[in-house]
Motif scaffolding. Structure first.
Motif, short mmCIF file in Angstrom:
data_model
loop_
_atom_site.label_atom_id
_atom_site.label_comp_id
_atom_site.label_asym_id
_atom_site.label_seq_id
_atom_site.Cartn_x
_atom_site.Cartn_y
_atom_site.Cartn_z
N UNK A 18 0.83 -1.21 0.00
CA UNK A 18 0.00 0.00 0.00
C UNK A 18 0.86 1.26 0.00
N UNK A 19 1.97 1.21 0.74
CA UNK A 19 2.88 2.36 0.75
C UNK A 19 3.48 2.59 -0.63
N UNK A 20 3.83 1.51 -1.33
CA UNK A 20 4.39 1.64 -2.68
C UNK A 20 3.35 2.18 -3.65
N UNK A 45 3.06 5.80 -3.05
CA UNK A 45 4.24 6.49 -3.60
C UNK A 45 4.12 6.61 -5.11
N UNK A 46 3.57 5.59 -5.77
CA UNK A 46 3.42 5.64 -7.22
C UNK A 46 2.43 6.72 -7.63
N UNK A 47 1.31 6.81 -6.92
CA UNK A 47 0.33 7.86 -7.24
C UNK A 47 0.93 9.25 -7.01
N UNK A 64 5.00 14.68 -11.16
CA UNK A 64 5.35 14.99 -12.54
C UNK A 64 4.45 16.09 -13.08
N UNK A 65 3.21 16.09 -12.60
CA UNK A 65 2.25 17.12 -13.03
C UNK A 65 2.44 18.43 -12.27
N UNK A 121 12.25 3.38 -2.59
CA UNK A 121 12.72 4.77 -2.65
C UNK A 121 11.71 5.69 -2.00
N UNK A 122 12.17 6.79 -1.39
CA UNK A 122 11.23 7.72 -0.77
C UNK A 122 10.34 8.38 -1.82
#
Length: 320
Positions: free
Chosen positions: A72-74, A77-79, A85-86, A278-279
């Motif tokens: 869930x943490x990953x 982080x992906x979202x 980027x936006x 990665x953070x």
């Protein structure tokens, strides 16, 4: 396996109750129960032992819980990375810290972060360094400010911030108040006021006496700095504390003595982050604001003295 099912599983595991978990997730209990059954079918294992009053994790459930937190943490982080980027910084940032580390003042750091990034929800939890580090390892905290001696635990990376001496505090009427320097051998018959075993300073003290093959008597065990100072003020024991504690107003009037060079332990303050992931953008930004430039890699400062702070946290300005 769906992320939503893992979220429901974590809620039930932490609440130990289906009704409370459904209320927490704001879903119907029947829908939550169906999601858990679907997850159990996917994994071909029962995750909970159910009773009328509460539920308990099975061995399979305990194995899944740690991985669910990391997954869930990953996903979060992906979202957040896509949002970054936006040009947006959003989501949540969970921070843990031991109290009174002395080399960082978290309230102004976090206040500056919130002013700069109002779309990020910040949650701060205080606990002993051992617990904070474990929560970082499990993915329940994004970052922790800790004081741990020795190498980092598996799954955790420590970025050094500062190294401080441990010193002796005692009542001015105590016989040791006549000394400017003491060694461990002179302390074996003393009553000690110390922190609980999860605090970094306590771990340093325990290791110091273990190396000297000496025992000590802990008469009072506390969970905050000001209470420790109160007991020393009352003459109920001596204390070995990190040097920043002696600079607190509440320590005024107490005698401070250095430990002999051969016994002198050090207190290492670090930032704990996950070693397996990665953070995320929010964590990276907090570290950028808290750590001096170039310190994100955790490089040591070879020019610093053995007992000087080798890493200093930059205090953010209101413009940041």
């Amino acid at each position: 396996m769906e992320l939503r099912h893992l979220e429901y599983f974590v809620a039930v595991a932490e609440e130990r109750h289906f009704t409370r978990a459904a209320e927490r997730m704001r879903v119907a209990q029947s829908g939550l129960s169906a999601a858990i059954r679907s997850l159990e079918r996917d994994l071909d294992a029962e995750l909970f032992v159910r009773s009328t009053r509460r539920v308990e994790l099975t061995d399979a459930g305990r194995a899944l819980l740690a991985e669910a937190h990391r997954t869930l943490a990953s996903a979060t982080a992906a979202r957040n990375a896509v949002a970054a980027v936006r040009g947006l910084l959003r989501g949540s940032l969970t921070v843990g810290s031991e109290q009174c580390l002395g080399v960082i003042d978290l309230p102004p750091v976090l206040a500056s972060f919130r002013r700069a990034h109002p779309g990020v929800e910040i949650r701060l939890r205080y606990a002993g360094s051992g617990q904070v580090t474990e929560q970082v390892r499990l993915g329940r905290l994004n970052v922790g400010f800790v004081a741990l001696p020795g190498p980092p635990p598996d799954g955790v990376r420590l970025l050094p911030l500062a190294t401080e001496q441990m010193v002796l505090l005692c009542h001015p009427a105590h016989p040791l108040a006549e000394r400017d320097t003491v060694d461990v051998a002179a302390l074996v018959d003393e009553d000690f006021v110390d922190f609980s075993t999860d605090w970094g300073a306590r771990r340093v003290n325990d290791q110091t006496f273990a190396r000297a093959d000496a025992e000590r008597r802990i008469s009072v065990e506390v969970n905050d700095v000001h209470t420790l100072l109160d007991f020393v003020h009352q003459g109920l024991g001596v204390a070995l504390v990190p040097a920043p504690v002696t600079r607190k107003p509440h320590a005024k009037g107490l005698h401070v003595a250095a430990l002999a060079a051969q016994d002198g332990p050090t207190w290492q303050v670090s930032v704990a982050v996950s070693a397996s992931a990665p953070p995320g953008p929010a964590t990276t930004e907090l570290l950028r604001m808290a750590l001096p430039e170039g310190r994100l890699a955790g490089r040591s400062d070879e020019s610093a003295g053995a007992h000087r702070s080798t890493y200093r946290l930059r205090q953010p300005t209101h413009r940041e």
